[in-house]
Motif scaffolding. Sequence first.
Motif, short mmCIF file in Angstrom:
data_model
loop_
_atom_site.label_atom_id
_atom_site.label_comp_id
_atom_site.label_asym_id
_atom_site.label_seq_id
_atom_site.Cartn_x
_atom_site.Cartn_y
_atom_site.Cartn_z
N SER A 45 0.84 -1.20 0.00
CA SER A 45 0.00 0.00 0.00
C SER A 45 0.88 1.25 0.00
O SER A 45 1.93 1.28 0.64
CB SER A 45 -0.90 0.02 1.24
N ARG A 77 -0.43 4.18 0.90
CA ARG A 77 -1.25 5.13 1.65
C ARG A 77 -0.40 6.16 2.41
O ARG A 77 -0.71 7.35 2.43
CB ARG A 77 -2.15 4.35 2.62
N GLU A 88 -11.86 0.18 1.17
CA GLU A 88 -10.42 0.20 1.46
C GLU A 88 -9.60 -0.49 0.36
O GLU A 88 -8.59 0.03 -0.11
CB GLU A 88 -10.17 -0.48 2.81
N THR A 146 -6.92 1.35 -2.08
CA THR A 146 -5.50 0.96 -1.97
C THR A 146 -4.93 0.69 -3.35
O THR A 146 -3.82 1.12 -3.69
CB THR A 146 -5.35 -0.29 -1.09
N GLU A 199 -4.91 4.08 -5.51
CA GLU A 199 -3.84 5.00 -5.09
C GLU A 199 -2.52 4.68 -5.80
O GLU A 199 -1.83 5.57 -6.29
CB GLU A 199 -3.64 4.91 -3.57
#
Length: 927
Positions: free
Chosen positions: A689, A691, A773, A777, A780
């Motif tokens: 990820s 994030r 989510e 993920t 992104e």
Amino acid sequence: MLGALAKKLFGSSNDRRVKGYAPRVAAINALENEVSALSDEALRARTDEFRQQLANGAKLDDLLVPAFATVREAAKRVLGQRPYDVQLIGGIVLHEGSIAEMKTGEGKTLVATLPTYLNALEGKGVHVITVNDYLARRDAEWMGQLYGFLGLSTGIIVHGIEDEERQRAYAADITYGTNNEFGFDYLRDNMKYDVSQMSQRGHHFAIVDEVDSILVDEARTPLIISGPLDDKSDLYVTIDKILPGLVKTDYEVDEKQRAVSLTEAGNEHIEQLLREAGLLKEGDLYDAQNVTLVHHVNQALRAHTLFQRDKDYIVRNDEVVIIDEFTGRMMPGRRYSEGLHQALEAKEHVTVQPENQTLASITFQNYFRLYKKLAGMTGTAATEADEFFQIYKLEVVEIPTNVPISRLDEDDEVYRTFEEKVRGVIREIKEAQKSGQPMLVGTTSIERSELIAEMLEKEGFKLIDFSDQTALEPIYAAARAGTPSNSFAVLNARFHEQEAYIVAQAGVPGAITIATNMAGRGTDIQLGGNAEMRIRHDLAGMEEGPERDARAAEIRAEVIDFKQRVIKAGGLYIVGTERHESRRIDNQLRGRAGRQGDPGRSKFFLSLQDDLMRIFGSDRMDGMLQRLGLKEDEAIIHPWINKAVEKAQGKVEARNFDIRKNILKYDDVMNDQRKVVFEQRREFMSLPSVRETIDDMRHGVVEDTVTRRIPEEAYAEQWDAAGLREDVLTYLNLDLPIEDWAKEEGIADAELRERIRTHADDAYADRIARNTEEVMTYIEKQVLLQTLDHLWREHLVTLDHLRQVIGWRGYAQRDPLNEYKQEAFELFDGLIGHLREQVTGNLMRIEVRFDAPDEGSLPPQEAPPLGFASEYGASSGSGLQYAAIDGDLAVAERNPDDPSTWGKVGRNEACPCGSGKKFKHCHGQYA
């Protein structure tokens, strides 16, 4: 004087280094009896023993002696070849990461197996790099037998294979391929969107065959992956029609610098022609709005004055194909950049392909410097030793020949005119024919090779048609009878497919072969011909059996007889019809004769009209020859002329080295940035990820935005609150009452910054909850990678334009390179800022949408597998490309534990079960 004396007494530094290898060669020889007593299974088991020793902490150098002894024995059993001591020395030099200069016919292909096997034991992959697909396939199949016998795997990388095949080839212990394919794979890997799609697994150790051809000659032009731009083919065609209207006084050609420019009269003339054609509608040619027109005119002028058909390129199947000036080979798929290729297409009246935009590029210098250890081998490297050391930190070691060279290199013959020289070559061919001496006639271009072929045909010689399987039979018949053959073969880019067979039989008595450059042909010319290749060719249609075996034995006996006749006639005779710009290419041609102690001779025929002689001051020499009373068809022969020609070649080589060094200085600036971008990109792809990076970017945007609108330690009255509100709306998709906040009593910029950050974090958290989510993920990472790619491509174009004009800074007494470094750094800094803004802006607007898939709308490696769109349209100003995936249910309505609620799931969508895998790799593989 003292240096010469010391060299006589103690030998050169090269001699001393070669002698230093004697103890290890002796140690390898000492193991020969022990190793040869092993069974095949026991010999193969040594590979596992060596790997275990490495795992226990042993170094590769500790294993060199036993490993080389193992390879030597395997070569004897599998290939029927036993590496000589000098070949063992060559292998040690390669293992040390140096260049082994070994003459033609000394068995470089076999030499490479020694260090390749040793270094492959580490399991990190060894790349063996050759100059063309034919050699890559041949060497991989040939030497792959040896590696397979010892328990190692071999892969091949050639043009046109699929990604999965590439991955398998790179996963092998040893990978053979061409320099272009290795370089392009590196660039392609850094355009992928998933680590699992990447092919190469690192750059551990590479051995470069024909290292001078690849690391010097081809290093002038970078590798570029490009994508099409707007079609301007009509403009190229129109300008090409205008150009013949110019006269010779309208432009000046500088052949030394390979440059052409319009004169003052030429500028006025071309402006008039452009106005008449309706292309120049307002202002002068050099006004800002006409810059593109100037570029197209210059490229068309270069195409017409500097590039010759059948020398620099050929036209085949409605396309212009570049010819490698050093090997004479075609380079399909390679195109000149900056519109030059389109100008050539317009000149030759073939279909003009659209111009391209650079998507990724790298020079060969910077690609090969990625390897932790690099080595090379060639027959001619000593003349470029300085360049190899300065650019690649590679030392050149001259390996002695197994048998002393007995070739006779005669002085050049210089004629006044080109026609006289060609007549001299024809006379020499006829003279050699009488004794049955085979000849290799080297030319520098296809045009020249075809001209000599035409003149030979006028003299009664017959051109061999290699589409006829029995084409060489007349030569064999003449050789058997001991009479002169009247047949000859031509080897150039037009006959690329048959080159190995043509070269292999060039040593038959009385054979005449005309070749366009001989660099890196990869096939030796054996005196008498190549028996094994002749058997494969002549007996291809015969079934295995006694009859075929008997015919094969006849051919072998005949080749032995032919060889004795050729040796008696003086061996292979090399005739050079022109000196090349580079001494190495001349030496490569000469090196074709005299292999393994065979007799041979070589001579170059020159004229004062040859390019090299003409460009480098032949006027004075012409006057001198006329004063000396040189008659027509007479030649001057003197060692001084050889020295003068070598000096001219030295000047050209020095100039070319300066060009390459200059290219590299500028590319090093881009390379530093390329490394940062590619490393960052790989890191993003490997993370589960991104994030944390996305959050940092969003906070960075908040920081930059507030700092831009609220000066440090400024009073609230001096704040640009309206501008800040606009920026927050643009970059964060938030409409916040910033003007009202700014009016609050005692509010500080830090508090304002914190409020904006909190609202941005909350808004993004809400977006994640709304789109799920797992999906966010994935999105992104895709948005981050695509935005980075888009900005990097724009950055490459900007740097390219900057580099073209930065030289003008020199007129202001400023160093163009330092100016380029400074501006490139500022542009790169701007790229990082734009990346933060665009990624944040897109992700703050992103919404998942499930539509019907558009098959083939985007290339697989450029399209993100899951579709997404922003609230304000798909591109949101970033130039990103989005694909939509079919789905009849919203993600939120799917129950991970109940497939019946999933509806239609896209093949590349994240699997609804929550595994984190793509649907096609999870539940989709059962569907």
